[in-house]
Design a protein around this motif. Structure first.
Motif, mmCIF file in Angstrom:
data_model
loop_
_atom_site.group_PDB
_atom_site.id
_atom_site.type_symbol
_atom_site.label_atom_id
_atom_site.label_comp_id
_atom_site.label_asym_id
_atom_site.label_seq_id
_atom_site.Cartn_x
_atom_site.Cartn_y
_atom_site.Cartn_z
ATOM 1 N N ASP A 183 39.459 25.822 32.700
ATOM 2 C CA ASP A 183 41.213 24.110 32.847
ATOM 3 C C ASP A 183 42.352 25.234 31.906
ATOM 4 O O ASP A 183 42.247 25.446 30.993
ATOM 5 C CB ASP A 183 40.585 22.985 31.399
ATOM 6 N N ARG A 184 43.036 25.378 32.828
ATOM 7 C CA ARG A 184 44.813 26.016 32.658
ATOM 8 C C ARG A 184 45.509 24.687 32.103
ATOM 9 O O ARG A 184 45.488 24.161 32.765
ATOM 10 C CB ARG A 184 45.594 26.733 33.288
ATOM 11 N N GLY A 185 46.417 25.044 30.661
ATOM 12 C CA GLY A 185 47.014 23.803 29.815
ATOM 13 C C GLY A 185 48.615 24.488 30.387
ATOM 14 O O GLY A 185 48.233 25.335 30.881
ATOM 15 N N ARG A 186 49.639 23.936 30.189
ATOM 16 C CA ARG A 186 51.122 23.782 30.754
ATOM 17 C C ARG A 186 51.503 24.930 30.432
ATOM 18 O O ARG A 186 52.352 25.743 30.558
ATOM 19 C CB ARG A 186 51.960 22.881 29.757
ATOM 20 N N HIS A 187 51.319 25.459 29.308
ATOM 21 C CA HIS A 187 51.634 26.274 28.043
ATOM 22 C C HIS A 187 50.856 27.589 27.997
ATOM 23 O O HIS A 187 51.225 28.823 27.690
ATOM 24 C CB HIS A 187 51.596 25.743 27.026
ATOM 25 N N ASP A 188 49.523 27.666 28.871
ATOM 26 C CA ASP A 188 48.783 28.834 29.091
ATOM 27 C C ASP A 188 49.271 29.892 30.288
ATOM 28 O O ASP A 188 50.116 29.407 31.366
ATOM 29 C CB ASP A 188 47.739 28.462 29.906
ATOM 30 N N VAL A 189 49.314 31.246 29.474
ATOM 31 C CA VAL A 189 49.924 32.121 30.814
ATOM 32 C C VAL A 189 49.068 33.117 31.317
ATOM 33 O O VAL A 189 48.135 33.728 30.223
ATOM 34 C CB VAL A 189 51.174 33.375 29.553
ATOM 35 N N PRO A 190 49.215 32.812 32.578
ATOM 36 C CA PRO A 190 48.130 33.526 32.724
ATOM 37 C C PRO A 190 48.106 35.446 32.997
ATOM 38 O O PRO A 190 49.324 36.211 32.397
ATOM 39 C CB PRO A 190 48.155 32.471 34.329
ATOM 40 N N LEU A 191 47.276 36.084 33.024
ATOM 41 C CA LEU A 191 46.826 37.459 33.092
ATOM 42 C C LEU A 191 47.217 38.024 34.503
ATOM 43 O O LEU A 191 47.065 37.427 35.673
ATOM 44 C CB LEU A 191 45.505 38.039 32.779
ATOM 45 N N ASP A 192 48.016 39.699 34.505
ATOM 46 C CA ASP A 192 48.339 39.917 35.266
ATOM 47 C C ASP A 192 46.957 40.485 36.303
ATOM 48 O O ASP A 192 46.994 40.903 37.375
ATOM 49 C CB ASP A 192 49.614 40.913 35.673
ATOM 50 N N ALA A 193 45.915 41.164 35.389
ATOM 51 C CA ALA A 193 44.971 42.046 35.144
ATOM 52 C C ALA A 193 43.864 41.813 33.891
ATOM 53 O O ALA A 193 44.075 41.302 32.791
ATOM 54 C CB ALA A 193 45.406 43.151 35.596
ATOM 55 N N ILE A 194 42.055 41.885 34.755
ATOM 56 C CA ILE A 194 41.757 42.027 33.473
ATOM 57 C C ILE A 194 40.984 43.359 33.485
ATOM 58 O O ILE A 194 40.586 43.936 34.506
ATOM 59 C CB ILE A 194 40.756 40.960 33.569
ATOM 60 N N VAL A 195 40.632 44.049 32.896
ATOM 61 C CA VAL A 195 39.252 45.316 32.660
ATOM 62 C C VAL A 195 38.304 45.484 31.820
ATOM 63 O O VAL A 195 38.753 44.775 30.676
ATOM 64 C CB VAL A 195 41.430 46.364 31.677
ATOM 65 N N THR A 196 37.537 45.032 32.513
ATOM 66 C CA THR A 196 36.237 45.512 31.695
ATOM 67 C C THR A 196 35.276 47.096 32.147
ATOM 68 O O THR A 196 36.110 47.610 32.887
ATOM 69 C CB THR A 196 35.117 44.195 32.313
ATOM 70 N N GLU A 197 33.811 46.627 30.973
ATOM 71 C CA GLU A 197 33.829 48.017 31.411
ATOM 72 C C GLU A 197 33.212 48.101 33.231
ATOM 73 O O GLU A 197 33.118 49.305 33.092
ATOM 74 C CB GLU A 197 32.430 47.621 31.037
ATOM 75 N N GLU A 198 33.410 47.758 33.827
ATOM 76 C CA GLU A 198 32.939 47.736 35.281
ATOM 77 C C GLU A 198 34.279 47.887 36.112
ATOM 78 O O GLU A 198 34.503 48.245 37.661
ATOM 79 C CB GLU A 198 32.583 45.716 35.963
ATOM 80 N N GLY A 199 35.500 47.895 34.778
ATOM 81 C CA GLY A 199 36.857 47.938 36.389
ATOM 82 C C GLY A 199 37.776 47.249 36.174
ATOM 83 O O GLY A 199 37.371 46.594 34.909
ATOM 84 N N VAL A 200 38.174 48.059 36.990
ATOM 85 C CA VAL A 200 40.351 46.937 36.635
ATOM 86 C C VAL A 200 40.097 45.506 37.988
ATOM 87 O O VAL A 200 39.412 46.096 39.660
ATOM 88 C CB VAL A 200 41.228 47.899 37.200
ATOM 89 N N GLU A 201 40.072 44.700 37.685
ATOM 90 C CA GLU A 201 40.976 43.585 38.565
ATOM 91 C C GLU A 201 42.484 43.236 38.667
ATOM 92 O O GLU A 201 42.891 43.012 37.750
ATOM 93 C CB GLU A 201 39.956 42.727 38.347
ATOM 94 N N TYR A 202 42.894 43.363 39.759
ATOM 95 C CA TYR A 202 44.507 42.260 39.496
ATOM 96 C C TYR A 202 44.029 40.856 40.153
ATOM 97 O O TYR A 202 42.966 40.016 40.678
ATOM 98 C CB TYR A 202 44.955 42.672 41.196
ATOM 99 N N PHE A 203 45.789 40.540 39.350
ATOM 100 C CA PHE A 203 45.088 39.001 40.240
ATOM 101 C C PHE A 203 46.532 38.382 40.830
ATOM 102 O O PHE A 203 47.254 39.001 40.737
ATOM 103 C CB PHE A 203 44.986 37.517 38.399
#
Length: 203
Positions: A183-203
């Motif tokens: 659940d995203r709150g009003r003040h939550d700033v979303p990510l542009d990307a995530i990096v895990t051991e599996e690789g890079v993912e863009y949003f």
């Protein structure tokens, strides 16, 4: 308030907080279950993925955290940034009561001043990319942190931008920290990307 800005009723607000707290407990358990060898191997894989990206090119200033506890380790990433001649800025709490933080130049130890006694800080909006710790994330790029709100406050200006999104906000996480929905709150700033051991993912 929810992500659309609609005020929550007291009961809804309590439920929102309770769901998040329960999810944090679950995600901490997942992260702990990886074990130290698993977390170390994942952190090195994450560094390799970042090394293959464009984020550390051009000697651009970056934001990076000093890992604590079971967070994705950043020692190898800090060393990589130095080899690429990227100035590294680390988050430092500037006001505990206001839950405010700033970014201070990394000289091997966290200090606001250089050897000449001159403060070396960088406005968050002037950084090229910021690598952020987290407890959980979902497919929409919603980030679940520890709950203090420091990162959401320092990057609140991103809510007012529609075309220019510097700095790029990149979460560092283990793959097990992904969940179906947060659940995203009003003040939550979303990510542009995530990096895990599996690789890079863009949003």
């Amino acid at each position: 308030m929810n992500s659309s800005g609609t005020p929550l009723t007291p009961a809804a607000a309590d439920g929102f907080i309770a769901r998040r707290d329960a999810l944090r407990q679950q995600l901490r358990a997942r992260r702990r279950a990886l074990g130290a060898p698993g977390r170390s191997a994942a952190a090195h894989a994450i560094t390799r993925h970042i090394a293959a990206s464009r984020w550390l090119h051009g000697a651009r200033p970056i934001g990076l955290y000093v890992s604590v506890g079971l967070e994705v380790g950043t020692e190898a990433l800090r060393a990589l940034a130095r080899r690429r001649r990227c100035p590294v800025y680390l988050p430092r709490i500037s006001n505990y009561r206001a839950r405010a933080m700033l970014f201070a130049r990394d000289h091997g130890e966290l200090t606001l001043a250089n050897r000449h006694g001159i403060a070396e800080t960088m406005p968050a909006r002037s950084l090229s990319v910021v690598f952020m710790p987290l407890l959980g994330f979902d497919d929409a790029g919603t980030r679940l942190g520890s709950g203090a709100g420091y990162y959401d406050r320092v990057f609140a200006f991103r809510h007012r931008r529609h075309s220019w999104h510097r700095p790029v906000l990149v979460g560092l996480a283990f793959a097990c920290q992904r969940v179906d929905h947060i659940d995203r709150g009003r003040h939550d700033v979303p990510l542009d990307a995530i990096v895990t051991e599996e690789g890079v993912e863009y949003f």
